[in-house]
Design a protein around this motif. Structure first.
Motif, PDB file in Angstrom:
ATOM      1  N   GLY A  13       0.768  -1.237   0.000  1.00 10.23           N
ATOM      2  CA  GLY A  13       0.000   0.000   0.000  1.00 10.23           C
ATOM      3  C   GLY A  13       0.798   1.285   0.000  1.00 10.23           C
ATOM      4  O   GLY A  13       0.229   2.370  -0.079  1.00 10.23           O
ATOM      5  N   SER A  14       2.118   1.201   0.096  1.00  2.53           N
ATOM      6  CA  SER A  14       2.957   2.411   0.073  1.00  2.53           C
ATOM      7  C   SER A  14       4.350   2.006  -0.371  1.00  2.53           C
ATOM      8  O   SER A  14       4.696   0.809  -0.426  1.00  2.53           O
ATOM      9  CB  SER A  14       3.013   3.051   1.465  1.00  2.53           C
ATOM     10  OG  SER A  14       3.701   2.190   2.373  1.00  2.53           O
ATOM     11  N   GLY A  15       5.174   3.010  -0.649  1.00  2.00           N
ATOM     12  CA  GLY A  15       6.555   2.726  -1.031  1.00  2.00           C
ATOM     13  C   GLY A  15       7.309   1.993   0.054  1.00  2.00           C
ATOM     14  O   GLY A  15       8.092   1.068  -0.221  1.00  2.00           O
ATOM     15  N   ASP A  16       7.081   2.370   1.312  1.00  2.59           N
ATOM     16  CA  ASP A  16       7.758   1.701   2.427  1.00  2.59           C
ATOM     17  C   ASP A  16       7.356   0.228   2.500  1.00  2.59           C
ATOM     18  O   ASP A  16       8.204  -0.644   2.776  1.00  2.59           O
ATOM     19  CB  ASP A  16       7.407   2.394   3.748  1.00  2.59           C
ATOM     20  CG  ASP A  16       8.085   3.748   3.900  1.00  2.59           C
ATOM     21  OD1 ASP A  16       9.060   3.996   3.163  1.00  2.59           O
ATOM     22  OD2 ASP A  16       7.630   4.551   4.746  1.00  2.59           O
ATOM     23  N   ARG A  17       6.090  -0.058   2.253  1.00  4.13           N
ATOM     24  CA  ARG A  17       5.633  -1.449   2.326  1.00  4.13           C
ATOM     25  C   ARG A  17       6.134  -2.258   1.135  1.00  4.13           C
ATOM     26  O   ARG A  17       6.402  -3.458   1.268  1.00  4.13           O
ATOM     27  CB  ARG A  17       4.110  -1.489   2.431  1.00  4.13           C
ATOM     28  CG  ARG A  17       3.623  -0.919   3.756  1.00  4.13           C
ATOM     29  CD  ARG A  17       2.120  -0.961   3.904  1.00  4.13           C
ATOM     30  NE  ARG A  17       1.720  -0.331   5.161  1.00  4.13           N
ATOM     31  CZ  ARG A  17       0.471  -0.227   5.583  1.00  4.13           C
ATOM     32  NH1 ARG A  17      -0.522  -0.729   4.843  1.00  4.13           N
ATOM     33  NH2 ARG A  17       0.186   0.362   6.730  1.00  4.13           N
ATOM     34  N   ILE A  18       6.254  -1.632  -0.013  1.00  3.33           N
ATOM     35  CA  ILE A  18       6.853  -2.329  -1.155  1.00  3.33           C
ATOM     36  C   ILE A  18       8.313  -2.639  -0.849  1.00  3.33           C
ATOM     37  O   ILE A  18       8.816  -3.730  -1.172  1.00  3.33           O
ATOM     38  CB  ILE A  18       6.711  -1.483  -2.435  1.00  3.33           C
ATOM     39  CG1 ILE A  18       5.234  -1.453  -2.860  1.00  3.33           C
ATOM     40  CG2 ILE A  18       7.572  -2.047  -3.565  1.00  3.33           C
ATOM     41  CD1 ILE A  18       4.942  -0.533  -4.024  1.00  3.33           C
ATOM     42  N   ASP A  19       9.017  -1.700  -0.203  1.00  2.00           N
ATOM     43  CA  ASP A  19      10.399  -1.956   0.227  1.00  2.00           C
ATOM     44  C   ASP A  19      10.459  -3.158   1.171  1.00  2.00           C
ATOM     45  O   ASP A  19      11.328  -4.029   1.042  1.00  2.00           O
ATOM     46  CB  ASP A  19      10.974  -0.721   0.937  1.00  2.00           C
ATOM     47  CG  ASP A  19      11.615   0.267  -0.021  1.00  2.00           C
ATOM     48  OD1 ASP A  19      12.057  -0.155  -1.107  1.00  2.00           O
ATOM     49  OD2 ASP A  19      11.669   1.466   0.320  1.00  2.00           O
ATOM     50  N   ARG A  20       9.537  -3.207   2.119  1.00  2.00           N
ATOM     51  CA  ARG A  20       9.509  -4.315   3.082  1.00  2.00           C
ATOM     52  C   ARG A  20       9.260  -5.647   2.359  1.00  2.00           C
ATOM     53  O   ARG A  20       9.899  -6.660   2.658  1.00  2.00           O
ATOM     54  CB  ARG A  20       8.429  -4.072   4.134  1.00  2.00           C
ATOM     55  CG  ARG A  20       8.450  -5.055   5.292  1.00  2.00           C
ATOM     56  CD  ARG A  20       7.233  -4.867   6.185  1.00  2.00           C
ATOM     57  NE  ARG A  20       7.215  -3.559   6.790  1.00  2.00           N
ATOM     58  CZ  ARG A  20       7.777  -3.260   7.963  1.00  2.00           C
ATOM     59  NH1 ARG A  20       8.408  -4.211   8.642  1.00  2.00           N
ATOM     60  NH2 ARG A  20       7.705  -2.050   8.462  1.00  2.00           N
ATOM     61  N   ALA A  21       8.333  -5.625   1.404  1.00  2.00           N
ATOM     62  CA  ALA A  21       8.041  -6.837   0.635  1.00  2.00           C
ATOM     63  C   ALA A  21       9.267  -7.281  -0.152  1.00  2.00           C
ATOM     64  O   ALA A  21       9.623  -8.474  -0.177  1.00  2.00           O
ATOM     65  CB  ALA A  21       6.872  -6.593  -0.311  1.00  2.00           C
TER      66      ALA A  21
END
Length: 392
Positions: A13-21
Motif C-alpha cells: 500500500g505504500s513505497g515503504d511497504r513495497i520496500d519491506r516486501a
C-alpha cells in the motif's frame, strides 16, 4: 525450497511497504530458495477503479481498466527487487509466458495453465517472476479476471501447478485469528487450522484467504498466512492444513430424529441452548440439527433415542414455550463434502433431483459451506448412496 508469495493490497500500500516486501523476497532468494511472487493492486486501487466506472462499458473494457492496479504493482515490485540486485521480471496477461489461461466460458483452462506454470517454474533458477494476481488471459488473448479474491486464487493455483513446496499469503493480519481483533479483545493467532475449517469461515465472512483459492490447495502443498510486518516469508503465521476431497459418505449406524415443537420457538432466546445443554449433560451426542419456526429437530444415534426422548420431554414439561417431543427412527444420513460445492450453482438441485425421481422421501437436507447432509428412511439408504455417488 520453491515458494509462491502473494502480497495483498495492504502489504503493497505504500513505497515503504513495497520496500519491506522486496526485502523479504530478497532475503529468501539469498538463502537459496526459488521465489515466485503474486501481487495484488496497491491498497484499494481496484475498488477505487470499480467505483469510478460510472458509465456503460462492456466486460472487456472493464477488465482492462481494473487490471491497471495489479499491472502497476508488479512493475514497482520488480523495480524494487532489481534495485536489490535480484534478477526479477514481471508477467501480465499478454506476456509470452503468462501462465493463467481461461477458456471461452471464463473458467480456468487447467491443462494449459498447468503446462505454462511448469514451464515458468523451470526458468526460476535465480530469477523471480512477479505475476499480476486476479488477472487471466482468455483464449483470444483478452484480459479476463478471476473474481473477488482472485489474487489469492492465482497464488494457490500457481503453487499447485508449479509444484511449489509452499504458498505464503502476506496480508494485514497475523494469520487466522480466534476472532476479529477490531471487535474481540484478546484475539490471538491460531497456529494452524484445517482447510475445511477455514473454508467454512471464509464463506461465513472471514476475510483471510478467498474460498476460491482454497479449492486449489493439495495435501502436499503447504499454505501459510503471515503479517506483512513480520518480514520473514518462511516462518510464523498460521499454517493451513489438509486438502478438500469430494466425498460421499453413509453413516453406518442409524439415527433417531427427535423433534421438539413449540409456538415460534425460533424467536425465543435460549431455547436451543437449554435443549442441547440438557442432552450434552447426559452425554448424548448430537449428530445434526435442523430448525423451523415452530420446531427444533435433533438427530442422534438411535441407541440413545429413548433416553434422549425422556430428557427432552422433561424440558417440554418445564417450559411453557414448548408443547411436545416426537421420535422417528431409524433414519439414515448420507453426507456429500467437497471444496467445490459452493462454487457450483444448482448443486443442491443436482443432488436432490435423482432422489426425488426415485420417489425417495427426504426427511431433511442440512447444508453448510462445504457439505450437504441428506436424511432419508433407513431402508432407502443404499439407493440414496448409490444415486449420490453417481454424481461425484
Amino acid at each position: 525450497m520453491r515458494v509462491v508469495a502473494k502480497f495483498g493490497g495492504t502489504s503493497l500500500g505504500s513505497g515503504d511497504r513495497i520496500d519491506r516486501a522486496a526485502d523479504s523476497v530478497a532475503a529468501a532468494v539469498e538463502d537459496g530458495h526459488e521465489i515466485a511472487v503474486v501481487a495484488s493492486a496497491m491498497g484499494s486501487t481496484t475498488d477505487d477503479l470499480l467505483e469510478d466506472i460510472t458509465f456503460e462499458t462492456d466486460e472487456m473494457d472493464r477488465a482492462q481498466i481494473v487490471s491497471m492496479g495489479e499491472r502497476t504493482s508488479v512493475r514497482m515490485l520488480k523495480a524494487a527487487l532489481s534495485s536489490r540486485g535480484i534478477e526479477a521480471r514481471f508477467l501480465e496477461p499478454g506476456s509470452d509466458d503468462w501462465p493463467v489461461i481461461t477458456d471461452e466460458y471464463g473458467e480456468v483452462d487447467v491443462e494449459e495453465t498447468q503446462a505454462r506454470a511448469l514451464d515458468l517454474a523451470a526458468e526460476m533458477d535465480g530469477v523471480v517472476p512477479v505475476l499480476t494476481g486476479f488477472l487471466a488471459q482468455g483464449p483470444d488473448g483478452s484480459i479476463t479476471t478471476l473474481g473477488r479474491g482472485g489474487s489469492d486464487t492465482t497464488a494457490v493455483m500457481m503453487g499447485k501447478y508449479m509444484d511449489a513446496d509452499e504458498v505464503v499469503i502476506v496480508t494485514d493480519v497475523e494469520g487466522v485469528m480466534t476472532g476479529d481483533p477490531n471487535v474481540v479483545e484478546g484475539a490471538r493467532n491460531v497456529g494452524e487450522i484445517s482447510v475445511d475449517e477455514l473454508r467454512n469461515l471464509s464463506f461465513r465472512g472471514a476475510e483471510v484467504v478467498a474460498p476460491s483459492a482454497l479449492s486449489y490447495k493439495s495435501g502436499k502443498l503447504d499454505v501459510r498466512v503471515v503479517h506483512y510486518q513480520h518480514g520473514d516469508l518462511l516462518d510464523g503465521g498460521t499454517s493451513i492444513e489438509g486438502e478438500f476431497k469430494n466425498l460421499v459418505d453413509l453413516r453406518e449406524r442409524p439415527l433417531a430424529c427427535l423433534t421438539v415443537a413449540g409456538r415460534a420457538i425460533r424467536n425465543e432466546p435460549g431455547i436451543f441452548q437449554h435443549l442441547s445443554e440438557a442432552l450434552g449433560e447426559s452425554n448424548v451426542n448430537i449428530d445434526a440439527v435442523a430448525s423451523g419456526m415452530d420446531t427444533i429437530t435433533f438427530y442422534i444415534d438411535e441407541s440413545e433415542a429413548e433416553r434422549a426422548e425422556n430428557i427432552l420431554h422433561r424440558e417440554v414439561i418445564a417450559r411453557d414455550e414448548l408443547s411436545s417431543v416426537t421420535v422417528d427412527s431409524p433414519t439414515a444420513v448420507i453426507r456429500v463434502t467437497g471444496g467445490e460445492l459452493p462454487n457450483q450453482p444448482g448443486i443442491i438441485n443436482e443432488i436432490v433431483k435423482p432422489i426425488a425421481e426415485e420417489r425417495i422421501h427426504l426427511q431433511d437436507v442440512v447444508t453448510s459451506a462445504t457439505s450437504v447432509a441428506l436424511f432419508v428412511e433407513w431402508d432407502d439408504r443404499e439407493k440414496t448412496l448409490e444415486l449420490t455417488q453417481d454424481l461425484f
